[in-house]
Scaffold this motif. Structure first.
Motif, PDB file in Angstrom:
ATOM      1  N   LEU A  20      18.031  10.381  24.608  1.00  0.00           N
ATOM      2  CA  LEU A  20      17.188  11.461  25.374  1.00  0.00           C
ATOM      3  C   LEU A  20      15.918  11.185  25.461  1.00  0.00           C
ATOM      4  CD1 LEU A  20      19.138  14.549  24.112  1.00  0.00           C
ATOM      5  CD2 LEU A  20      19.119  13.639  26.599  1.00  0.00           C
ATOM      6  N   GLY A  21      15.262  10.083  25.063  1.00  0.00           N
ATOM      7  CA  GLY A  21      13.819   9.876  25.055  1.00  0.00           C
ATOM      8  C   GLY A  21      13.003  10.228  24.100  1.00  0.00           C
ATOM      9  N   GLN A  38      10.411  11.815  16.546  1.00  0.00           N
ATOM     10  CA  GLN A  38      10.749  13.156  16.791  1.00  0.00           C
ATOM     11  C   GLN A  38      12.350  13.438  16.247  1.00  0.00           C
ATOM     12  OE1 GLN A  38      10.008  12.783  21.036  1.00  0.00           O
ATOM     13  NE2 GLN A  38       8.493  14.364  21.126  1.00  0.00           N
ATOM     14  N   ARG A  46      13.022  16.528  14.165  1.00  0.00           N
ATOM     15  CA  ARG A  46      14.095  17.481  14.549  1.00  0.00           C
ATOM     16  C   ARG A  46      15.347  17.586  14.273  1.00  0.00           C
ATOM     17  NH1 ARG A  46      11.173  19.660  19.749  1.00  0.00           N
ATOM     18  NH2 ARG A  46       9.000  19.138  19.511  1.00  0.00           N
ATOM     19  N   ILE A  47      15.922  16.559  14.157  1.00  0.00           N
ATOM     20  CA  ILE A  47      17.144  16.050  13.733  1.00  0.00           C
ATOM     21  C   ILE A  47      17.823  15.677  12.513  1.00  0.00           C
ATOM     22  CG2 ILE A  47      19.302  15.154  14.688  1.00  0.00           C
ATOM     23  CD1 ILE A  47      18.175  16.647  16.769  1.00  0.00           C
ATOM     24  N   TYR A  60      28.243  19.180   9.971  1.00  0.00           N
ATOM     25  CA  TYR A  60      29.265  19.029  10.922  1.00  0.00           C
ATOM     26  C   TYR A  60      30.612  19.670  10.284  1.00  0.00           C
ATOM     27  CZ  TYR A  60      26.788  16.315  14.303  1.00  0.00           C
ATOM     28  OH  TYR A  60      25.841  16.025  15.204  1.00  0.00           O
ATOM     29  N   ARG A  78      14.585   8.383  29.585  1.00  0.00           N
ATOM     30  CA  ARG A  78      14.339   9.692  30.236  1.00  0.00           C
ATOM     31  C   ARG A  78      15.107   9.547  31.762  1.00  0.00           C
ATOM     32  NH1 ARG A  78       9.109  12.177  28.117  1.00  0.00           N
ATOM     33  NH2 ARG A  78      10.055  12.171  26.086  1.00  0.00           N
ATOM     34  N   PHE A 130      23.981  17.653  18.594  1.00  0.00           N
ATOM     35  CA  PHE A 130      22.889  18.240  17.368  1.00  0.00           C
ATOM     36  C   PHE A 130      23.421  19.490  16.545  1.00  0.00           C
ATOM     37  CE2 PHE A 130      19.874  16.186  20.496  1.00  0.00           C
ATOM     38  CZ  PHE A 130      20.202  14.737  20.281  1.00  0.00           C
ATOM     39  N   LYS A 134      22.526  22.134  16.125  1.00  0.00           N
ATOM     40  CA  LYS A 134      21.734  23.274  16.842  1.00  0.00           C
ATOM     41  C   LYS A 134      22.471  24.273  17.801  1.00  0.00           C
ATOM     42  CE  LYS A 134      17.615  20.153  17.148  1.00  0.00           C
ATOM     43  NZ  LYS A 134      16.345  20.867  16.570  1.00  0.00           N
ATOM     44  N   TYR A 155      17.049  20.130  24.421  1.00  0.00           N
ATOM     45  CA  TYR A 155      16.341  18.984  23.622  1.00  0.00           C
ATOM     46  C   TYR A 155      15.440  18.060  24.332  1.00  0.00           C
ATOM     47  CZ  TYR A 155      15.836  15.564  19.916  1.00  0.00           C
ATOM     48  OH  TYR A 155      15.354  14.909  18.877  1.00  0.00           O
ATOM     49  N   GLY A 156      16.022  17.428  25.394  1.00  0.00           N
ATOM     50  CA  GLY A 156      15.128  16.320  25.886  1.00  0.00           C
ATOM     51  C   GLY A 156      14.128  17.090  26.538  1.00  0.00           C
ATOM     52  N   ARG A 176      12.207  19.677  25.326  1.00  0.00           N
ATOM     53  CA  ARG A 176      11.416  20.146  24.443  1.00  0.00           C
ATOM     54  C   ARG A 176      10.728  18.972  23.717  1.00  0.00           C
ATOM     55  NH1 ARG A 176      11.520  25.306  22.812  1.00  0.00           N
ATOM     56  NH2 ARG A 176      13.529  26.417  22.800  1.00  0.00           N
ATOM     57  N   ILE A 177      11.308  17.800  23.647  1.00  0.00           N
ATOM     58  CA  ILE A 177      10.522  16.615  23.077  1.00  0.00           C
ATOM     59  C   ILE A 177       9.541  16.140  24.096  1.00  0.00           C
ATOM     60  CG2 ILE A 177      12.399  15.930  21.192  1.00  0.00           C
ATOM     61  CD1 ILE A 177      13.409  13.850  23.292  1.00  0.00           C
ATOM     62  N   ALA A 178      10.089  16.650  25.554  1.00  0.00           N
ATOM     63  CA  ALA A 178       8.964  15.788  26.477  1.00  0.00           C
ATOM     64  C   ALA A 178       8.024  17.194  26.545  1.00  0.00           C
ATOM     65  CB  ALA A 178       9.631  15.838  27.596  1.00  0.00           C
ATOM     66  N   ARG A 220      23.443  18.026  28.409  1.00  0.00           N
ATOM     67  CA  ARG A 220      22.238  17.515  27.601  1.00  0.00           C
ATOM     68  C   ARG A 220      21.456  16.311  28.265  1.00  0.00           C
ATOM     69  NH1 ARG A 220      23.118  16.191  21.586  1.00  0.00           N
ATOM     70  NH2 ARG A 220      23.911  14.250  22.290  1.00  0.00           N
ATOM     71  N   ALA A 221      22.444  15.282  28.660  1.00  0.00           N
ATOM     72  CA  ALA A 221      22.122  13.988  29.244  1.00  0.00           C
ATOM     73  C   ALA A 221      21.506  14.448  30.582  1.00  0.00           C
ATOM     74  CB  ALA A 221      23.078  13.052  29.295  1.00  0.00           C
ATOM     75  N   VAL A 236      17.739  16.679  31.589  1.00  0.00           N
ATOM     76  CA  VAL A 236      16.250  15.705  32.056  1.00  0.00           C
ATOM     77  C   VAL A 236      16.258  15.259  33.151  1.00  0.00           C
ATOM     78  CG1 VAL A 236      15.648  15.550  29.353  1.00  0.00           C
ATOM     79  CG2 VAL A 236      17.033  13.794  30.455  1.00  0.00           C
TER      80      VAL A 236
END
Lengths: 532, 260
Positions: free
Chosen positions: A409-410, A415, A419-420, A529, B94, B106, B108, B116-117, B119-121, B169-170, B173
């Motif tokens: 996801l970049g 990060q 975060r994970i 999980y 991205r 995740f 979460k 998520y994508g 937020r990290i951006a 999620r993919a 972004v």
């Protein structure tokens, strides 16, 4: 029969048996500690034994055992009255006893010195009587004692002033030393003024000391007389009495109250009689603070090192070697760490700090001697492998797909980590911390050479600037056990305290672990999980 | 490979040219050249170990994570070379999103998974985040099922829902390309049908490249299909043509189920 072996029935028995043996051993340990530790403060009855030869023995019956030669039993009495008999305990053969009774007027005194006194109350002296308004002699004793204790508080205030004066004296002398070290002449006005200050302080000091001794001699005039079993009377200043009671007439309710008072003293009081009596507060405080400071160092260090090892380092021979080395570190005897701590932290780093920042104090060490900081650092070195291994395992257990999902996801590696991965690994990391804390709480050997003392004059945290004194020596429950159990001049009398201290140490580890386990389970629910 | 193995693509978004891939010393891809058409679904098929996934993971440089991997050749994304040191991998990923074989939400909440994508951006604007969540979940055909429990853990969802969440999620972004690595292999037929339906809808906005073991699936969802065998691209063409009338015997053998 063949199928019996094939099915693996014996193997089930073997594994089950191994588990039971382990559990049994742990349970026996806990039970022994509990049985011996919990009963210590319960007031036991005082027996008076009349002997055939006309003598008499008074005290608590501690235990009985078969006589080595011949028949019958013998009883062990805790007779106390150390200043009279020299010994606290006495064995008496059952066959020598003509009668054993529990007299109502038997009194137990807990004293500041010489241990317990067993005997009868005779009466108060004139000064003491003057302080009471009651009729019943026993109640009079109580009231007079309370009166003396009230007065004693003034004495404590003087003690505080004395400590303050001596601290100021010390700091003034330190300043003077520093100025002299910097090459100032003794005639320098600054040094002269310091000298004057010291003289003034000296004057204060003497004045306070005089006040103190005056007070003490005044308070010591309040006395009471007691008689031991043979009728020898002893006059004792009330100020020397901590507590007194008639165990043979106490109701269950008052026994419970007595028990709770003793428990409170244990938790919040200071030790006396070379640690065999009184409270354990300084040792409890030292133990908890030691573990806390240790965690403060070892936790971040271990977690960061493990992150590098698992997430950044390129898997290869070097990483494998490092991993083996880390695992081996966990197996090194703790005394080796102690010696390393002494050489590296105390003499190496501490000595360097002294040479650089406190040269005027030399040869008196400031940091170059054992202290809670060095002990904590030594322990954190000892426990860091545990944290590393646990963190590595926790990170390794996270499915790779999660890492890839985040990166795809970049997200950067950092990060992804913060975060994970770290939240997901947190339960495992907590497990490591629990193990590390438990290990640290149980270590004594490395502490003995890096800063633990039998009696510390002050806690590592107090009201004087800078409040946190990490250079100070400290007390520790584990060392306390060793000290009173094996180093005390009166081992037999110290035995109950050994069990109480052990119980307390186990309890502290249990409480800290429980808190950590509770936190871990909370994290587990959030981050793991359930479906995979 | 000569040009006859492939059909001409007029508006390619990703162009792979003479790509070789090595795992340590063993070569996994041999001289692959392939153009992926824009806003179309391209399926990569072939037997296990033929290099489909490896090729897919070259496109967003996921192979960077493998220490011993080495890529030679050229991959162009909209004309920009991807396979260079200068390429910002973060930016690339991205633009080229990915959905994995095993759904990997995740630990979460559903909401946090989707954003998520963003937020990290560095996106913090609540309205943007909220809008993105709704849009992505709608696009992933998940909105109606989860709109009332956006702030519950994503780990409580069913397998099919999780995979659609990963798709949401993919696409949250707004990537240009979405790579899907056997997205339905762990799903039951019903969930598979939903995801396939979803792929057909998504092709309007995104270019989709999907690796699949399932030839019926490739035939159902893709516009173009590439057949790989032992690290070599055997045939690439319009899906219907490839399935109805393959030009190479290997392709025919594979799609008729004679091996693989």
């Amino acid at each position: 029969m063949k199928s019996f072996w094939k099915k693996g029935e014996p193997f089930i028995w073997l594994t089950g048996g191994a588990l039971s043996v382990t559990l049994l051993m742990a349970a026996v340990l806990i039970i022994v500690v509990l049985v011996n530790g919990l009963g210590v403060f319960w007031p036991s009855r005082v027996a008076t034994a009349k002997l055939h030869d006309g003598g008499a023995v008074m005290g608590e019956v501690v235990r009985s055992e078969p006589v080595f030669e011949g028949e019958g039993e013998r009883l062990q009495f805790k007779i106390g009255n150390r200043e009279l008999y020299g010994l606290d305990f006495r064995w008496v053969d059952n066959s020598d006893i003509s009668s054993l009774e529990y007299a109502d007027d038997s009194v137990v005194l807990e004293r500041m010195e010489y241990g317990n006194f067993y005997g009868r109350f005779v009466g108060l002296n004139a000064e003491s009587l003057a302080t009471t308004t009651l009729q019943d002699p026993w109640q009079q004793l109580r009231q007079a004692h309370e009166h003396v204790m009230q007065q004693k508080k003034q004495l404590d205030a003087i003690d505080d002033q004395l400590a303050d004066a001596s601290r100021r004296m010390e700091s003034s002398q330190r300043k003077e030393k520093l100025l002299l070290y910097k090459g100032r002449q003794p005639s320098d006005p600054e040094i002269v003024s310091l000298k004057q200050q010291q003289d003034a302080l000296q004057g204060d000091f003497h004045r306070l000391l005089e006040q103190q001794s005056e007070q003490v001699s005044r308070l010591r005039a309040y006395t009471a007389s007691f008689a031991d079993v043979s009728g020898t009377e002893r006059v004792m200043p009330l100020i020397d009495l901590v507590r007194f009671y008639k165990p043979n007439t106490m109701s269950v309710f008052s026994k419970v109250r007595y028990y709770l008072v003793r428990l409170a003293e244990l938790f919040f009081g200071s030790p006396r009689e070379s640690n065999t009596e009184g409270g354990l507060f300084p040792a409890i405080f030292g133990t908890v603070m030691l573990i806390f400071v240790m965690s403060l160092f070892s936790f971040p260090l271990g977690v960061l090192a493990a992150i590098y090892l698992r997430e950044y380092a390129r898997e290869g021979l070097v990483v494998r070697l490092v991993r083996i080395a880390v695992n081996n570190l966990a197996g090194i005897p703790s005394i080796v760490y102690g010696i390393f701590g002494l050489a590296f932290f105390v003499y190496g780093i501490g000595g360097s700090i002294d040479r650089m920042f406190f040269p005027e104090q030399l040869p008196n060490p400031t940091f170059g001697t054992g202290g809670i900081l060095w002990a904590s650092l030594t322990l954190s070195l000892l426990t860091v492998p545990v944290v590393i291994v646990a963190t590595e395992e926790a990170l390794g257990a996270i499915p790779n797909g999660v890492r890839e999902g985040s990166l795809a996801l970049g997200a950067t590696k950092f990060q992804t980590l913060t975060r994970i991965l770290l939240p997901m690994a947190s339960p495992g990391i907590m497990t490591g911390l629990i193990l590390a804390m438990a290990r640290a709480a149980g270590e004594v050997a490395p502490l003995m050479i890096t800063g633990v003392v039998k009696i510390a004059p002050a806690l590592p945290v107090d009201g004087t600037f800078p409040f946190l004194h990490l250079d100070r020596k400290f007390m520790h429950l584990g060392f306390h056990i060793y000290d009173i159990g094996f180093q005390s001049p009166n081992v037999e009398a110290a035995k109950p305290m050994v069990f109480v201290t052990t119980l307390l140490l186990v309890l502290i580890v249990l409480v800290m672990s429980s808190v950590a386990i509770y936190l871990r389970n909370k994290m587990k629910k959030r981050y793991t999980y359930g479906t995979f | 490979m000569s040009e006859t193995h492939s059909v001409m693509v007029t508006d390619p978004i990703v162009q792979v040219k003479n790509l070789d891939f090595y795992y340590g010393t063993s070569k996994a891809l041999h001289n692959i050249s392939l153009d992926f058409p824009r806003n179309q679904v391209t399926a990569l098929i072939g037997p296990s170990g033929c290099g489909k996934s490896t090729l897919l993971r070259c496109l967003n440089r996921m192979n960077d994570l493998v220490d011993v991997a080495r890529v030679e050749g050229s991959i162009l994304l909209d004309g920009t070379e991807v396979n260079t040191q200068e390429m910002d991998v973060i930016e690339l990923r991205r633009r080229v999103g990915m959905v994995f074989q095993k759904s990997n939400p995740f630990p979460k909440t559903i909401y946090e998974n989707v954003v998520y994508g963003l937020r990290i951006a560095g996106v913090r604007d609540k309205t943007v985040l909220d809008e993105t969540v709704e849009r992505s979940l709608r696009n992933a055909a998940l909105w109606d099922e989860v709109k009332d429990r956006l702030h519950e853990s994503a780990l409580g969802m069913s397998g099919g829902q999780m995979q659609r969440l990963c798709i949401a999620r993919a696409i949250a972004v707004n990537p240009e390309v979405v790579l899907m690595d056997e997205p339905c292999s762990a799903l039951d037929p019903k969930s598979t049908a939903r995801v396939e339906e979803l792929i057909s809808e998504l092709r309007e906005k995104y270019t989709i490249i999907i690796v699949t073991h399932n030839m019926q699936q490739a035939a159902r969802v893709s516009d173009y299909t590439a057949f790989l065998f032992e690290g070599v691209m055997v045939e690439f063409g319009i899906t219907e043509a490839l399935f109805v009338k393959p030009r190479y015997k290997q392709t025919e053998d594979y799609i008729t189920g004679r091996f693989g």
